[in-house]
Design a protein around this motif. Structure first.
Motif, PDB file in Angstrom:
ATOM      1  N   ASN A 299      31.573 -20.201  29.356  1.00 21.73           N
ATOM      2  CA  ASN A 299      30.938 -19.011  28.778  1.00 21.73           C
ATOM      3  C   ASN A 299      30.222 -18.145  29.810  1.00 21.73           C
ATOM      4  N   LEU A 300      30.166 -18.604  31.060  1.00 23.57           N
ATOM      5  CA  LEU A 300      29.659 -17.733  32.115  1.00 23.57           C
ATOM      6  C   LEU A 300      30.519 -16.478  32.247  1.00 23.57           C
ATOM      7  N   LYS A 301      31.777 -16.593  31.814  1.00 23.51           N
ATOM      8  CA  LYS A 301      32.696 -15.457  31.895  1.00 23.51           C
ATOM      9  C   LYS A 301      32.239 -14.275  31.040  1.00 23.51           C
ATOM     10  N   ALA A 302      31.359 -14.533  30.063  1.00 27.49           N
ATOM     11  CA  ALA A 302      30.858 -13.442  29.221  1.00 27.49           C
ATOM     12  C   ALA A 302      29.981 -12.480  30.009  1.00 27.49           C
ATOM     13  N   GLY A 303      29.481 -12.922  31.169  1.00 31.97           N
ATOM     14  CA  GLY A 303      28.719 -12.033  32.042  1.00 31.97           C
ATOM     15  C   GLY A 303      27.329 -11.687  31.559  1.00 31.97           C
ATOM     16  N   ILE A 304      26.692 -12.575  30.789  1.00 27.29           N
ATOM     17  CA  ILE A 304      25.330 -12.306  30.295  1.00 27.29           C
ATOM     18  C   ILE A 304      24.355 -12.432  31.462  1.00 27.29           C
ATOM     19  N   PRO A 305      23.640 -11.369  31.806  1.00 26.31           N
ATOM     20  CA  PRO A 305      22.746 -11.434  32.975  1.00 26.31           C
ATOM     21  C   PRO A 305      21.502 -12.275  32.703  1.00 26.31           C
ATOM     22  N   TYR A 306      21.102 -13.046  33.713  1.00 21.95           N
ATOM     23  CA  TYR A 306      19.831 -13.778  33.678  1.00 21.95           C
ATOM     24  C   TYR A 306      19.417 -14.042  35.131  1.00 21.95           C
ATOM     25  N   PRO A 307      18.889 -13.014  35.802  1.00 19.65           N
ATOM     26  CA  PRO A 307      18.534 -13.147  37.222  1.00 19.65           C
ATOM     27  C   PRO A 307      17.090 -13.608  37.437  1.00 19.65           C
ATOM     28  N   TYR A 308      16.599 -14.487  36.588  1.00 20.53           N
ATOM     29  CA  TYR A 308      15.184 -14.853  36.628  1.00 20.53           C
ATOM     30  C   TYR A 308      15.028 -16.311  37.060  1.00 20.53           C
ATOM     31  N   GLU A 309      13.929 -16.581  37.713  1.00 25.36           N
ATOM     32  CA  GLU A 309      13.661 -17.936  38.188  1.00 25.36           C
ATOM     33  C   GLU A 309      13.411 -18.871  37.010  1.00 25.36           C
ATOM     34  N   LEU A 310      14.040 -20.037  37.046  1.00 19.27           N
ATOM     35  CA  LEU A 310      13.826 -21.012  35.978  1.00 19.27           C
ATOM     36  C   LEU A 310      12.460 -21.664  36.117  1.00 19.27           C
TER      37      LEU A 310
END
Length: 413
Positions: free
Chosen positions: A64-75
């Protein structure tokens, strides 16, 4: 690739009540699992109900990474916190015994009423772990009694309710309040004179929903909130403090948000001493609009974290008053139990019908009032007409409930 695992287990025994008898017993034991993976600033998510192998969920999340949902935040990472808020949950057999005992008293001493709905014992476990060293667990257990009552001589579908939400059911305390409560139902009285009267309630969900919408960080930043451009300003009475509260003992919900954020002391003031101090943000909203990050992310186990949705269950008015009777100084008041159908308009004006209410002297419920309506405005209710949020209430609906709150309201007869 970073990985995050969420597991929710809910065990529940519910006695369904019809005509003051246990009509059925339902037992549920449901596990939900969610997996998040993070790579190149994107998030992939997979979830399942039941004991699905983690390897399969992990593979689905990667796909599902292929959906391209952005999450550029530190965990959130490097944090371990495990809490069991009720190590002695009520079992199924005890739940049925307590339900039968309660119904026996109701049928014997209050046979002029018919009771229905449910009595439930629930256990919940929520776990959140990730590859960055996060390991959180919240465990809890509750007893929830919600019985609608109907007078046998009434044509209404319902005439009131008995409510008790607690971790440890105390029959003596329950009956100490509810015997007088049911006697007040039997005593029909008229509304006190006056166009403006003090009204108390524990049902403040509508207020909290409205506040939650207007404390939403994105709405605030884009100018769509009543509170936009008012950061630091006095909005309400000086003694009012509204918190984002994640103390599980008070809120009966996890002490962490959907991004694994744990607040210092489990709470953070949004409105402090009447002033707007901060708004609700997750990592995305805080970074996008330059706002303070307040750990307000929501989201299901198989959804991306967000601040959308209802924040009401995590908002809490800090108690600021002690004695209701002293605050009233002999004035007659109203306790509103059920107010269904009311709402706020965009400018904060409020109106609601009141279906079930009682004459209240600050110490006890005197009698049941006829239906009426009431109205006000948010800034008056929490400003000049605010009476208080009370730490000690003479009315007992269990420990897991919002505190008693009072305001002067315009009464529409």
């Amino acid at each position: 690739m970073k990985q995050e695992f969420i597991t929710i287990r809910n065990k529940e025994t519910t006695a369904r009540i019809q005509a003051s008898q246990v009509a059925a017993v339902r037992i549920k034991d449901i596990t939900k699992q969610g997996v998040r993976v993070y790579r190149d600033g994107k998030i992939g998510i997979a979830g399942a109900v039941g004991d699905a192998p983690k390897e399969e969920l992990l593979q689905g999340a990667v796909e599902n990474l292929k959906a391209g949902i952005p999450y550029p935040y530190e965990l959130t990472g490097n944090l371990q916190d495990r809490r069991d808020c009720n190590p002695e949950p009520m079992g199924s057999q005890e739940l049925l015994e307590q339900a039968e005992a309660i119904l026996q008293v109701l049928e014997k001493d209050y046979s002029d009423f018919i009771f229905s709905e449910s009595i439930t014992a629930q256990e919940v476990t929520v776990q959140m772990q990730n590859s960055e060293g996060l390991d959180l667990e919240y465990k809890d257990a509750y007893f929830a009694l919600s019985l609608m009552l109907k007078e046998k001589t009434s044509a209404n579908l319902a005439d009131g309710a008995l409510i008790c939400h607690t971790r440890s059911f105390d029959p003596e305390r329950f009956w100490s309040f509810n015997r007088s409560f049911l006697e007040a139902y039997r005593n029909k009285v008229e509304l006190p004179e006056g166009d403006v009267l003090p009204v108390f309630t524990v049902d403040i969900g509508v207020i909290l929903d409205f506040l939650g919408r207007h404390l939403h960080g994105e709405r605030f930043a884009k100018g769509g909130s009543l509170f936009s451009d008012k950061l630091g300003q006095r909005l309400f009475a000086e003694k009012i403090t509204l918190e984002l509260n994640r103390d599980p003992l008070e809120m009966a919900s996890p002490f962490f948000d959907a991004e694994g954020v744990v607040l210092p002391g489990d709470r953070l003031a949004l409105i402090e001493n009447g002033r707007l101090a901060r708004v609700l943000t997750d990592k995305k909203t805080a970074q996008s609009f330059g706002l303070e990050h307040t750990g307000a992310a929501l989201g299901e186990y198989d959804d991306p974290p967000t601040i959308d949705g209802s924040q009401a269950r995590h908002l809490f008015f800090r108690p600021d008053s002690q004695n209701v009777a002293a605050a009233l100084q002999g004035r007659p008041a109203i306790f509103a139990l059920i107010c269904s159908g009311g709402d706020f308009t965009a400018d904060g004006s409020f109106a609601t019908p009141v279906q079930i209410s009682f004459l209240f002297d600050g110490e006890r419920l005197v009698g049941k009032l006829p239906e009426f309506a009431m109205r006000s405005n948010l800034f008056k209710m929490l400003g000049e007409d605010y009476i208080g949020t009370f730490a000690d209430s003479p009315l007992y609906f269990g420990e897991i409930t919002w505190p008693l709150q009072g305001y002067y309201m315009t009464i529409v007869r």
